[in-house]
Design an enzyme around this catalytic site. Sequence first.
Site, PDB file in Angstrom:
ATOM      1  CB  CYS A 220      15.659 -43.906 -99.313  1.00  0.00           C
ATOM      2  SG  CYS A 220      14.493 -43.843-100.654  1.00  0.00           S
TER       3      CYS A 220
ATOM      4  N   GLY B 189       1.424 -54.283 -89.738  1.00  0.00           N
ATOM      5  CA  GLY B 189       2.454 -54.540 -90.750  1.00  0.00           C
ATOM      6  C   GLY B 189       2.954 -55.963 -90.657  1.00  0.00           C
TER       7      GLY B 189
ATOM      8  N   GLY C 225      -2.475 -48.836 -89.344  1.00  0.00           N
ATOM      9  CA  GLY C 225      -2.087 -49.510 -88.108  1.00  0.00           C
ATOM     10  C   GLY C 225      -0.605 -49.405 -87.823  1.00  0.00           C
TER      11      GLY C 225
ATOM     12  CD  GLU D 175      12.987 -49.974-104.012  1.00  0.00           C
ATOM     13  OE1 GLU D 175      13.991 -49.258-103.792  1.00  0.00           O
ATOM     14  OE2 GLU D 175      12.833 -50.615-105.056  1.00  0.00           O
TER      15      GLU D 175
ATOM     16  CE  LYS E 219       1.708 -50.591 -91.335  1.00  0.00           C
ATOM     17  NZ  LYS E 219       2.133 -49.278 -90.743  1.00  0.00           N
TER      18      LYS E 219
ATOM     19  CD  GLU F 238      18.592 -44.214 -94.914  1.00  0.00           C
ATOM     20  OE1 GLU F 238      18.026 -45.129 -94.299  1.00  0.00           O
ATOM     21  OE2 GLU F 238      18.338 -43.927 -96.099  1.00  0.00           O
TER      22      GLU F 238
ATOM     23  N   GLY G  21       3.217 -50.718 -87.241  1.00  0.00           N
ATOM     24  CA  GLY G  21       4.051 -51.657 -88.000  1.00  0.00           C
ATOM     25  C   GLY G  21       4.189 -53.014 -87.363  1.00  0.00           C
TER      26      GLY G  21
HETATM   27  P1  NAD Z   1      10.221 -48.571 -90.481  1.00  0.00           P
HETATM   28  O1  NAD Z   1      10.987 -49.502 -91.340  1.00  0.00           O
HETATM   29  O2  NAD Z   1      10.008 -48.956 -89.059  1.00  0.00           O
HETATM   30  O3  NAD Z   1       8.749 -48.315 -91.100  1.00  0.00           O
HETATM   31  C1  NAD Z   1       8.406 -48.469 -92.458  1.00  0.00           C
HETATM   32  C2  NAD Z   1       7.060 -49.177 -92.569  1.00  0.00           C
HETATM   33  O4  NAD Z   1       7.168 -50.493 -92.026  1.00  0.00           O
HETATM   34  C3  NAD Z   1       5.933 -48.511 -91.784  1.00  0.00           C
HETATM   35  O5  NAD Z   1       4.712 -48.671 -92.470  1.00  0.00           O
HETATM   36  C4  NAD Z   1       5.902 -49.314 -90.500  1.00  0.00           C
HETATM   37  O6  NAD Z   1       4.657 -49.268 -89.866  1.00  0.00           O
HETATM   38  C5  NAD Z   1       6.197 -50.703 -91.014  1.00  0.00           C
HETATM   39  N1  NAD Z   1       6.766 -51.622 -90.018  1.00  0.00           N
HETATM   40  C6  NAD Z   1       7.505 -51.322 -88.920  1.00  0.00           C
HETATM   41  N2  NAD Z   1       7.832 -52.449 -88.260  1.00  0.00           N
HETATM   42  C7  NAD Z   1       7.294 -53.481 -88.953  1.00  0.00           C
HETATM   43  C8  NAD Z   1       7.307 -54.896 -88.775  1.00  0.00           C
HETATM   44  N3  NAD Z   1       7.942 -55.475 -87.758  1.00  0.00           N
HETATM   45  N4  NAD Z   1       6.669 -55.665 -89.691  1.00  0.00           N
HETATM   46  C9  NAD Z   1       6.045 -55.101 -90.746  1.00  0.00           C
HETATM   47  N5  NAD Z   1       6.000 -53.766 -90.960  1.00  0.00           N
HETATM   48  C10 NAD Z   1       6.618 -52.969 -90.076  1.00  0.00           C
HETATM   49  O7  NAD Z   1      10.892 -47.169 -90.563  1.00  0.00           O
HETATM   50  P2  NAD Z   1      10.758 -45.934 -89.537  1.00  0.00           P
HETATM   51  O8  NAD Z   1      10.828 -46.378 -88.113  1.00  0.00           O
HETATM   52  O9  NAD Z   1       9.568 -45.160 -89.900  1.00  0.00           O
HETATM   53  O10 NAD Z   1      12.088 -45.141 -89.869  1.00  0.00           O
HETATM   54  C11 NAD Z   1      13.325 -45.586 -89.309  1.00  0.00           C
HETATM   55  C12 NAD Z   1      14.463 -45.392 -90.271  1.00  0.00           C
HETATM   56  O11 NAD Z   1      14.219 -46.139 -91.456  1.00  0.00           O
HETATM   57  C13 NAD Z   1      14.645 -43.974 -90.781  1.00  0.00           C
HETATM   58  O12 NAD Z   1      15.352 -43.193 -89.918  1.00  0.00           O
HETATM   59  C14 NAD Z   1      15.350 -44.215 -92.079  1.00  0.00           C
HETATM   60  O13 NAD Z   1      16.721 -44.375 -91.893  1.00  0.00           O
HETATM   61  C15 NAD Z   1      14.782 -45.496 -92.562  1.00  0.00           C
HETATM   62  N6  NAD Z   1      13.720 -45.250 -93.579  1.00  0.00           N
HETATM   63  C16 NAD Z   1      14.032 -45.458 -94.875  1.00  0.00           C
HETATM   64  C17 NAD Z   1      13.079 -45.215 -95.835  1.00  0.00           C
HETATM   65  C18 NAD Z   1      13.362 -45.418 -97.278  1.00  0.00           C
HETATM   66  O14 NAD Z   1      12.675 -44.854 -98.116  1.00  0.00           O
HETATM   67  N7  NAD Z   1      14.311 -46.218 -97.647  1.00  0.00           N
HETATM   68  C19 NAD Z   1      11.828 -44.754 -95.487  1.00  0.00           C
HETATM   69  C20 NAD Z   1      11.526 -44.560 -94.134  1.00  0.00           C
HETATM   70  C21 NAD Z   1      12.488 -44.835 -93.199  1.00  0.00           C
END
Ligand code: NAD
Length: 472
Positions: free
Chosen positions: A279, A207, A201, A245, A170, A379, A203
């Site tokens: 990250c 997700g 889709g 991660e 996903k 972050e 998250g």
């Molecule tokens: P997020 O954690 O919401 O999204 C990451 C992934 O998780 C996406 O595929 C998303 O669709 C999915 N997801 C979201 N909610 C979910 C849920 N409840 N259950 C399962 N899957 C779910 O991150 P974001 O909103 O895209 O970014 C927000 C912040 O996260 C950024 O500002 C940054 O600080 C951090 N981030 C960190 C990394 C990293 O590599 N460590 C990567 C992206 C974002």
Amino acid sequence: MQAHDGMYIDGEWRPAAGPEKIEVRNPADGTVIATVPAGGEQDVAAAVRAARAAFPGWAATPPAERAARLGALRDALEARRDEIAETVTAELGSPLAFSHAVHASVPIAVCASYAKLAADYPFEEEVGNSRVFHEPVGVVGAITPWNYPLHQIVAKVAPALAAGCTVVLKPAEDTPLVAQLFAEAVHEAGLPAGVFNLVTGVGTVAGQALAVQDGVDLVSFTGSTAVGRQIGAAAGAAVKRFALELGGKSANVILPGANLTKAVKVGVANVMSNSGQTCSAWTRMLVHADHYDEAVQLAAASVAKYVPGDPKDEGTRIGPVVNAKQRERVTGYISQGVKDGATLVAGGPDAPEGHEQGCYVQPTVFAGVTPEMTIAQEEIFGPVLSILKYEDVEDAVRIANGTVYGLAGAVWSEDEEEAVAFARRLDTGQVDINGGRFNPLAPFGGYKQSGIGRELGRHGLGEYLQTKSLQF
Ligand code: NAD
């Protein structure tokens, strides 16, 4: 851009169960470049069923044959290198040159590394009177973010397939197009149906459904700490394996005597690349009091070279951030830094001149940052560097280790052994010494709240295996 109006399940593109769509936007100008289906519970369940059905056959496939398929996958990605770079530039907004050098090249290298590891890994070993088998964990649910969209897919899928696991992916809402391109490459590489499946889709819908599906044996997640916590809690309750991660707030420690000009220049580049959406970015620069003012001047001169521009132009060094929400989040942090009393050396919360339309943020450098400030603790995930002052080595260690995170870091010294000794005191999963290069075989992952588990190389492969011991 061309997009599939379906999910890649059981070796074919199938219509989604529901009518919901995701609009993919170009962050440089806000235009909609494609739509993809927003899958739901039914799509996820169908993908997991396909992955379960394919698992026994793939797990029993000899490692040499799995290696050959991964080699073919690497070749399929290589053949589409330009398309990968253009796609990532279109949906993420990273400058084209960076998309070629990193977003396309790194996943190809990582895929190649797993083609080799699948063939070489000791899946069987003798321990005294036991024969120990390293067997695949089963069906993997992979949930990936948008910031290095293809790398993060390959860093999960390639070791999982090498181990003999099957996968449901996903990908992030913002970057589904490169994920579809990856599914096409999987198909071209001749992987058996059901071994890899893709559900695009939202998250909180797709997700979430993947994270709690009964048929998933291991959930591998990269993204925010908030979502990671929920995934870990759900997996723990179901007694299922998980890998996380998460974020970082890495320190770039410049020790007295180091080449200050080089350390600052590389440090600024590290934060500005990919618009700071990395990250492992070294977002806190730690400089000894005696060299602090000079470092601040050098950083101001370095960051002036990062002029925001159209990511499609070959000469652009910094593009927009991924979306409007991220822009608001990053500029909110910049305003918070000003409010907390840090000094703006470059940039600020307003849009860069001439870029009021897209999701642009000014490359920003703060001086006078103290360790307890929000911009030194949280972050930001944008092009924002904080420069902190330390008085002696003990002070530097304390500041460097003084956040909840521990993903990466850097140490600069004229004496390599001094740098190594300092690096050993950092509570963090990776440290680059005097600008050491990225190594796709080195384990990558966090101490403390930066995560659980490791990706890349043989350590990354080990995450997808479980042991069985036979006694004789
Ligand atoms: P997020 O954690 O919401 O999204 C990451 C992934 O998780 C996406 O595929 C998303 O669709 C999915 N997801 C979201 N909610 C979910 C849920 N409840 N259950 C399962 N899957 C779910 O991150 P974001 O909103 O895209 O970014 C927000 C912040 O996260 C950024 O500002 C940054 O600080 C951090 N981030 C960190 C990394 C990293 O590599 N460590 C990567 C992206 C974002």
